[in-house]
Design an enzyme around this catalytic site. Structure first.
Site, PDB file in Angstrom:
ATOM      1  N   CYS A   2     -31.865  -2.978  -4.658  1.00  0.00           N
ATOM      2  CA  CYS A   2     -31.766  -3.465  -6.033  1.00  0.00           C
ATOM      3  C   CYS A   2     -33.148  -3.876  -6.534  1.00  0.00           C
ATOM      4  CB  CYS A   2     -30.832  -4.645  -6.191  1.00  0.00           C
ATOM      5  SG  CYS A   2     -29.147  -4.297  -5.718  1.00  0.00           S
ATOM      6  N   ARG A  27     -35.621   1.177  -5.292  1.00  0.00           N
ATOM      7  CA  ARG A  27     -34.911   0.126  -4.557  1.00  0.00           C
ATOM      8  C   ARG A  27     -33.387   0.245  -4.697  1.00  0.00           C
ATOM      9  NH1 ARG A  27     -38.225  -4.164  -3.236  1.00  0.00           N
ATOM     10  NH2 ARG A  27     -36.408  -5.512  -3.126  1.00  0.00           N
ATOM     11  N   TRP A  72     -28.161  -1.002  -6.091  1.00  0.00           N
ATOM     12  CA  TRP A  72     -27.714  -0.262  -4.921  1.00  0.00           C
ATOM     13  C   TRP A  72     -26.430  -0.977  -4.492  1.00  0.00           C
ATOM     14  CZ3 TRP A  72     -26.631  -1.097   0.286  1.00  0.00           C
ATOM     15  CH2 TRP A  72     -26.576   0.047   1.098  1.00  0.00           C
ATOM     16  N   ASN A  96     -30.256  -9.633  -6.396  1.00  0.00           N
ATOM     17  CA  ASN A  96     -30.553  -8.728  -5.291  1.00  0.00           C
ATOM     18  C   ASN A  96     -30.179  -9.460  -4.009  1.00  0.00           C
ATOM     19  OD1 ASN A  96     -31.647  -6.954  -3.444  1.00  0.00           O
ATOM     20  ND2 ASN A  96     -33.760  -7.633  -3.784  1.00  0.00           N
ATOM     21  N   GLY A  97     -29.296  -8.869  -3.219  1.00  0.00           N
ATOM     22  CA  GLY A  97     -28.896  -9.512  -1.963  1.00  0.00           C
ATOM     23  C   GLY A  97     -27.389  -9.433  -1.794  1.00  0.00           C
ATOM     24  N   GLU A 466     -38.170  11.326  14.257  1.00  0.00           N
ATOM     25  CA  GLU A 466     -38.675  11.037  12.914  1.00  0.00           C
ATOM     26  C   GLU A 466     -38.600  12.281  12.019  1.00  0.00           C
ATOM     27  OE1 GLU A 466     -39.127   8.592  11.224  1.00  0.00           O
ATOM     28  OE2 GLU A 466     -40.459   9.164   9.606  1.00  0.00           O
ATOM     29  N   LYS A 470     -36.413  12.552   8.565  1.00  0.00           N
ATOM     30  CA  LYS A 470     -37.023  12.952   7.291  1.00  0.00           C
ATOM     31  C   LYS A 470     -36.194  14.062   6.657  1.00  0.00           C
ATOM     32  CE  LYS A 470     -38.976  10.479   6.571  1.00  0.00           C
ATOM     33  NZ  LYS A 470     -39.370   9.262   7.190  1.00  0.00           N
ATOM     34  N   GLU A 473     -32.524  12.921   5.558  1.00  0.00           N
ATOM     35  CA  GLU A 473     -32.371  11.931   4.486  1.00  0.00           C
ATOM     36  C   GLU A 473     -32.694  12.505   3.115  1.00  0.00           C
ATOM     37  OE1 GLU A 473     -34.801   8.291   4.366  1.00  0.00           O
ATOM     38  OE2 GLU A 473     -36.328   9.304   5.536  1.00  0.00           O
ATOM     39  N   HIS A 489     -26.337  19.187  28.464  1.00  0.00           N
ATOM     40  CA  HIS A 489     -25.233  18.309  28.872  1.00  0.00           C
ATOM     41  C   HIS A 489     -24.169  18.229  27.780  1.00  0.00           C
ATOM     42  CE1 HIS A 489     -27.264  17.178  32.538  1.00  0.00           C
ATOM     43  NE2 HIS A 489     -28.376  17.093  31.820  1.00  0.00           N
ATOM     44  N   LYS A 588     -35.063   1.970  -0.886  1.00  0.00           N
ATOM     45  CA  LYS A 588     -36.309   1.847  -0.129  1.00  0.00           C
ATOM     46  C   LYS A 588     -36.289   0.699   0.871  1.00  0.00           C
ATOM     47  CE  LYS A 588     -40.656   2.835   0.742  1.00  0.00           C
ATOM     48  NZ  LYS A 588     -40.861   3.998   1.615  1.00  0.00           N
TER      49      LYS A 588
HETATM   50  O1  M6R Z   1     -39.196  -1.429   5.283  1.00  0.00           O
HETATM   51  P1  M6R Z   1     -38.857  -1.035   6.708  1.00  0.00           P
HETATM   52  O2  M6R Z   1     -39.964  -0.309   7.383  1.00  0.00           O
HETATM   53  O3  M6R Z   1     -38.355  -2.205   7.514  1.00  0.00           O
HETATM   54  O4  M6R Z   1     -37.639  -0.030   6.557  1.00  0.00           O
HETATM   55  C1  M6R Z   1     -36.997   0.458   7.704  1.00  0.00           C
HETATM   56  C2  M6R Z   1     -36.147   1.664   7.373  1.00  0.00           C
HETATM   57  O5  M6R Z   1     -35.176   1.333   6.415  1.00  0.00           O
HETATM   58  C3  M6R Z   1     -36.972   2.839   6.834  1.00  0.00           C
HETATM   59  O6  M6R Z   1     -37.972   3.212   7.739  1.00  0.00           O
HETATM   60  C4  M6R Z   1     -36.067   4.056   6.558  1.00  0.00           C
HETATM   61  O7  M6R Z   1     -35.538   4.547   7.740  1.00  0.00           O
HETATM   62  C5  M6R Z   1     -36.860   5.128   5.815  1.00  0.00           C
HETATM   63  N1  M6R Z   1     -36.260   5.371   4.540  1.00  0.00           N
HETATM   64  C6  M6R Z   1     -36.901   6.432   6.478  1.00  0.00           C
HETATM   65  O8  M6R Z   1     -37.673   7.333   5.748  1.00  0.00           O
END
Ligand code: M6R
Length: 593
Positions: A2, A27, A72, A96-97, A466, A470, A473, A489, A588
């Site tokens: 948010c 956000r 969000w 926000n929260g 990773e 990427k 997502e 396995h 984010k």
């Molecule tokens: O702000 P942070 O690094 O704590 O966030 C952690 C994850 O939410 C963040 O890395 C998320 O997995 C990314 N969107 C991946 O690209």
């Protein structure tokens, strides 16, 4: 999660708040709304969808005081009724929260005659504020009481009817306040304020900010307090596309420059790379990509520091028996520094009297402030939801921690240290070469697929995790990562004619084993994309597509090997025509559990 924006000043607040919300849309972006003062009344306009949908409902009204929100969803689906701002009685808020005890509070409020239109915890919080205000008739006392009544996390902007000030307070979720000659601004994050000023205040938990037409005042325990002004190190262009199609592509391309700056700064100030050799064990705690960076950290710290290191997902760690002792160093990795589960893990570690070290991007964020020590990754403003440059600098930070350990305990000789330092400085150059390769044609071969597999061993496995995150997502293609030796396995039953398998092979110690596993997939028809260290000789029959990475120390090569995977993910999503910077269902920074 948010985005919040507020403005009180000489200018028309409505376009300022809308512009601020747009820069905070990363956000959360499933609905948006604005409330502004109009002739002694408060007008609220909200809509499902992006801020552009909200804009369609705005006429050319003007106002000097407005608050806005981009959501969000946590409680209730993303629709107009659940969108913020919410109004109950004399109170209008954006939030926000998450208010964790909202059900209990709601029942009480209903028995006291309150009714609710939405499914949100925020409307309940709004009614709480209204009910306390009705008792106290004092706005500051009302807001101060919230910390005793509300459980969970919140950043609120609050308007009271017949008052032209914006009140704000927070617990957990971040808020910054700033002023210039045109007025006063409140936002969840830096990009919203950046067009107006580089100086800002951070609102601390337990403080109240009062933002009127001319000034900002801070109150703590009933008294006005003075707060230190901080300065952003960002330029406005950091929060702008400057010709790039997407922030993700811009941020991938910024990596050479950011790495160079990072190296210059930390090699000049090498004592800022903490010496962690006194600890008996290390726990690395993080979420998502930061967790993946931590896995590489474990590999390098164990190899060069000989300290037992384990990596934990923060949402698990906070509820597990972790055997944390005074000899444990808990490293919290977070781009935003505001990830709820990582903050909770940090607080747990502190309760257990462990040492804590934050590896953080956002200056002054909760993890940065609450950790005993902090190393800033200096990646600049990261706007795309999918992290790239912040991940790379997190890995680089671990690499320098391990490099320092290796030098201290003699595993890296002085001569080798100099060679490795040269390699670090050659990284930007090597990344620039990798950036120039043609990923579009590679992406065109896989973007219509439903499933993709990533395989690697050790450090290459962690990089695959990773790369796969990427891809999934932002492209919504189902993608899974396996330690290459694990495939047979069970999962190998999913490999069919044409199934894409991406493999990284940079670890010389285990290369042959991984190649055997690649061959096992090839034998079942896989279409193999191989990212390999240049010097490794791998038979051409093992792969269909090849990307070669210059030979470098394992302290340096991970920052290079990840770049092709970032670009592959980007181009696959781009060919699918997707909204790359704002993938569906994501936000984010995850400031809720
Ligand atoms: O702000 P942070 O690094 O704590 O966030 C952690 C994850 O939410 C963040 O890395 C998320 O997995 C990314 N969107 C991946 O690209």
């Amino acid at each position: 999660m948010c985005g919040i924006m507020g403005y009180n000043g000489k200018q028309n607040a409505i376009p300022i708040v809308i512009k601020g919300l747009k820069s905070l849309e990363y956000r959360g972006y499933d609905s948006a709304g604005i409330a502004y003062l109009k002739d002694e009344n408060v007008k609220i306009i909200k809509e499902k969808g992006r801020i552009t949908e909200l804009e369609k409902l705005l006429d050319d009204d003007s106002s000097n005081t407005a608050i806005g929100h981009t959501r969000w969803a946590t409680h209730g689906s993303p629709n107009r009724i659940n969108a913020h701002p919410h109004n109950v009685g004399d109170v209008i808020i954006v939030h926000n929260g998450i208010i964790e005890n909202y059900s209990e509070l709601k029942e009480k409020l209903i028995s006291n005659g309150y009714t609710f239109k939405s499914e949100t915890d925020t409307e309940v919080a709004c009614a709480v504020i209204d009910s306390i205000y009705k008792e106290t008739n004092d706005k500051i006392k009302t807001i101060e009481k919230l910390k005793d009544v509300l459980k969970g996390s919140y950043a609120f902007l609050i308007l009271f009817k017949n008052d032209n000030k914006i009140y704000t307070t927070r617990c957990g979720s971040p808020l910054i306040l700033a002023s210039n000659i045109d007025g006063n601004y409140i936002a969840s994050d830096i990009p919203a304020i950046l067009p107006y000023t580089k100086e800002y205040y951070l609102l601390d938990e337990g403080e109240i900010g009062i933002v009127d037409f001319e000034k900002i005042e801070f109150i703590k325990n009933g008294n006005i307090i003075k707060k230190e002004k901080l300065t952003f190190n960002f330029s406005v262009s950091e929060a702008e596309l400057v010709g790039y199609k997407h922030f993700m592509l811009k941020e991938i391309n910024e990596q050479p420059h950011i790495i160079k700056e990072f190296l210059d700064y930390y090699f000049e100030n090498f004592d800022l790379i903490k010496d962690i050799s006194k600890y008996k064990k290390i726990h690395i705690v993080a979420c998502g990509s930061a967790y993946h960076a931590g896995l590489i950290g474990k590999y390098l710290i164990e190899k060069y520091g000989h300290i037992e290191t384990n990596v934990y997902i923060a949402s698990e760690y906070r509820y597990s028996d972790n055997f944390i002792t005074k000899d444990t160093l808990v490293i919290l990795v977070s781009q935003s520094g505001e990830t709820a589960d990582t903050i909770a893990s940090l607080r747990l570690a502190k309760e257990c009297k462990a040492g804590t070290l934050g590896i953080v991007n956002v200056v002054g964020s909760t993890i940065a402030r609450e950790s005993d020590e902090v190393i800033y990754i200096n990646a600049g403003c990261e706007i795309a939801v999918a992290t790239t440059k912040a991940y790379t600098n997190q890995v680089l930070t671990f690499s320098l921690l391990a490099y320092k350990l290796g030098i201290k305990n003699g595993l890296i000789s002085n001569e080798d240290a100099l060679e490795i330092k040269k390699e670090y400085y050659n990284l930007p150059n090597e990344i620039n070469k990798i950036l120039k390769l043609d990923y579009k044609s590679l992406a065109s071969k896989i973007y219509k697929q439903n499933d993709i597999f990533f395989i690697g061993r050790l450090i290459d496995y962690y990089l695959c995790l990773e790369g796969s995150l990427k891809l999934k997502e932002i492209s919504y293609i189902h993608s899974e990562t396996y330690a290459a030796g694990e495939l047979k396995h069970g999962t190998i039953s999913l490999i069919d004619e044409g199934t894409p398998v991406v493999s990284i092979v940079t670890d010389t110690s285990i290369c042959e084993k991984t190649v055997s596993n690649i061959n096992e997939t090839k034998a079942r028809g896989a279409n193999v994309i191989l990212v390999k260290r240049k010097s490794l000789v791998i038979d051409e029959t093992c792969y269909d597509e090849l990307i070669e990475i210059t030979d470098m120390s394992d302290l340096v090569i991970p920052m290079l090997s990840i770049v092709p995977l970032q670009l592959l993910a980007y181009h696959v999503a781009d060919l699918k025509g997707l909204d790359i910077d704002k993938p569906k269902n994501l936000a984010k920074s995850v400031t809720v559990e």
